[in-house]
Write a protein that holds these residues in place. Structure first.
Motif, PDB file in Angstrom:
ATOM      1  N   ASN A 174      -2.200  -9.364   8.694  1.00 17.26           N
ATOM      2  CA  ASN A 174      -2.890  -8.953   7.479  1.00 17.26           C
ATOM      3  C   ASN A 174      -2.153  -9.533   6.274  1.00 17.26           C
ATOM      4  O   ASN A 174      -2.771 -10.038   5.337  1.00 17.26           O
ATOM      5  CB  ASN A 174      -2.929  -7.430   7.404  1.00 17.26           C
ATOM      6  CG  ASN A 174      -3.742  -6.933   6.244  1.00 17.26           C
ATOM      7  OD1 ASN A 174      -4.820  -7.451   5.970  1.00 17.26           O
ATOM      8  ND2 ASN A 174      -3.229  -5.933   5.550  1.00 17.26           N
ATOM      9  N   ASN A 175      -0.842  -9.428   6.314  1.00 19.91           N
ATOM     10  CA  ASN A 175      -0.030 -10.055   5.280  1.00 19.91           C
ATOM     11  C   ASN A 175       1.362 -10.338   5.821  1.00 19.91           C
ATOM     12  O   ASN A 175       1.720  -9.889   6.915  1.00 19.91           O
ATOM     13  CB  ASN A 175       0.037  -9.197   4.012  1.00 19.91           C
ATOM     14  CG  ASN A 175       0.689  -7.854   4.251  1.00 19.91           C
ATOM     15  OD1 ASN A 175       1.795  -7.787   4.775  1.00 19.91           O
ATOM     16  ND2 ASN A 175       0.028  -6.781   3.873  1.00 19.91           N
ATOM     17  N   ASP A 230       2.605  -7.770   8.851  1.00 20.29           N
ATOM     18  CA  ASP A 230       1.762  -6.602   9.034  1.00 20.29           C
ATOM     19  C   ASP A 230       0.508  -7.063   9.733  1.00 20.29           C
ATOM     20  O   ASP A 230      -0.231  -7.889   9.204  1.00 20.29           O
ATOM     21  CB  ASP A 230       1.374  -5.983   7.696  1.00 20.29           C
ATOM     22  CG  ASP A 230       2.529  -5.291   7.026  1.00 20.29           C
ATOM     23  OD1 ASP A 230       2.309  -4.667   5.987  1.00 20.29           O
ATOM     24  OD2 ASP A 230       3.649  -5.396   7.550  1.00 20.29           O
ATOM     25  N   ASN A 286      -4.983  -3.766  10.410  1.00 22.36           N
ATOM     26  CA  ASN A 286      -5.130  -2.343  10.723  1.00 22.36           C
ATOM     27  C   ASN A 286      -3.828  -1.684  11.179  1.00 22.36           C
ATOM     28  O   ASN A 286      -3.847  -0.595  11.735  1.00 22.36           O
ATOM     29  CB  ASN A 286      -6.190  -2.116  11.799  1.00 22.36           C
ATOM     30  CG  ASN A 286      -7.542  -2.638  11.366  1.00 22.36           C
ATOM     31  OD1 ASN A 286      -7.946  -2.441  10.227  1.00 22.36           O
ATOM     32  ND2 ASN A 286      -8.227  -3.313  12.256  1.00 22.36           N
ATOM     33  N   ALA A 287      -2.737  -2.334  10.972  1.00 25.95           N
ATOM     34  CA  ALA A 287      -1.463  -1.735  11.368  1.00 25.95           C
ATOM     35  C   ALA A 287      -0.650  -1.451  10.121  1.00 25.95           C
ATOM     36  O   ALA A 287      -0.658  -2.212   9.181  1.00 25.95           O
ATOM     37  CB  ALA A 287      -0.700  -2.669  12.292  1.00 25.95           C
ATOM     38  N   GLY A 288       0.027  -0.306  10.093  1.00 27.12           N
ATOM     39  CA  GLY A 288       0.834   0.017   8.935  1.00 27.12           C
ATOM     40  C   GLY A 288       2.227  -0.546   9.016  1.00 27.12           C
ATOM     41  O   GLY A 288       2.826  -0.881   8.020  1.00 27.12           O
ATOM     42  N   LYS A 289       2.727  -0.679  10.237  1.00 27.10           N
ATOM     43  CA  LYS A 289       4.124  -1.053  10.375  1.00 27.10           C
ATOM     44  C   LYS A 289       4.335  -2.526  10.098  1.00 27.10           C
ATOM     45  O   LYS A 289       3.430  -3.344  10.233  1.00 27.10           O
ATOM     46  CB  LYS A 289       4.600  -0.739  11.785  1.00 27.10           C
ATOM     47  CG  LYS A 289       3.899  -1.567  12.857  1.00 27.10           C
ATOM     48  CD  LYS A 289       4.312  -1.147  14.249  1.00 27.10           C
ATOM     49  CE  LYS A 289       3.621  -1.997  15.299  1.00 27.10           C
ATOM     50  NZ  LYS A 289       3.925  -1.510  16.670  1.00 27.10           N
ATOM     51  N   SER A 290       5.559  -2.856   9.710  1.00 24.18           N
ATOM     52  CA  SER A 290       5.969  -4.246   9.557  1.00 24.18           C
ATOM     53  C   SER A 290       6.870  -4.611  10.716  1.00 24.18           C
ATOM     54  O   SER A 290       7.692  -3.816  11.154  1.00 24.18           O
ATOM     55  CB  SER A 290       6.728  -4.433   8.238  1.00 24.18           C
ATOM     56  OG  SER A 290       5.862  -4.348   7.132  1.00 24.18           O
TER      57      SER A 290
END
Lengths: 113, 111
Positions: free
Chosen positions: B30-31, B92, B95-99
């Protein structure tokens, strides 16, 4: 505007004791992440929480570790019956929304004697 | 190998030179974010680049992202001794919050 706050900054425990690490996210942030960093390594994800909910705990050891982020107050990472291998720096990060920039706290350095 | 691997592991340059660090990852993202960490300290966020962006600048920092090659680079121009630190990339997933962090590149800038 205070950043992410963690306390204590340094924590020394003897084997078998409990360690409680606290994290206060930035104002307006409701997403909290905990990471562990061993010496000379990168950060390893442990758990992702939103207020009162655990969203992803895929990086948490199955035993002795737990995390919470209550409606009021800081997020707590709790390690029961600590062992020497738990010695590490534990970082907390917060973000405004999921997928947004994460801001990190200064970390808590846990030493288990 | 893991998501978010930095290359090289260590880099030593003279003050004034440019430093380039690379990061490769495996799954779609995502980023991607770059951080700096001084020895024994917390992480400082440098730049976030989203999957639909190709390049971003911030002062002496330039970050590129090539999603087709699943790689990113961090360029520090006109380096200073104060740039000495470890640099990490973190991805990231959608749809995932963790890095997910790599093990970092240790940069030493000699005065």
């Amino acid at each position: 505007n205070a950043g992410v706050m963690q306390n204590p900054r340094h924590l020394v425990r003897r084997r078998g004791q409990e360690a409680r690490l606290r994290c206060s996210p930035m104002k307006g942030h409701s997403h909290v992440y905990w990471y562990r960093q061993l010496p000379e390594e990168g950060l390893k994800f442990m758990v992702y929480l939103q207020k009162e909910n655990i969203i992803d705990e895929s990086g948490m050891p199955k035993e002795r570790f737990s995390a919470e982020f209550p409606k009021e107050g800081p997020s707590i990472l709790r390690i029961q019956q600590v062992v020497r291998g738990d010695s590490a720096a534990y970082f907390c990060a917060s973000s405004r929304t999921q997928g947004d920039e994460q801001f990190f706290g200064p970390g808590t350095r846990l030493t288990v004697l | 190998s893991q998501q978010g691997e930095e290359d090289p592991q260590a880099l030593s340059i003279q003050e004034g030179e440019n430093a380039t660090m690379n990061c490769s990852y495996k799954t779609s993202i995502n980023n991607l974010q770059w951080y700096r960490q001084n020895s024994g300290r917390g992480l400082v966020h440098l730049i976030l680049i989203r999957s639909n962006e190709r390049e971003k600048h911030s002062g002496r920092l330039r970050v590129t992202l090539d999603t087709s090659k699943k790689s990113s680079s961090l360029l520090i121009t006109a380096s200073r001794a104060a740039d000495t630190a470890s640099y990490f990339c973190a991805t990231d997933g959608a749809n995932a919050g963790k890095s997910t962090f790599g093990d970092g590149t240790t940069l030493t800038v000699k005065p």
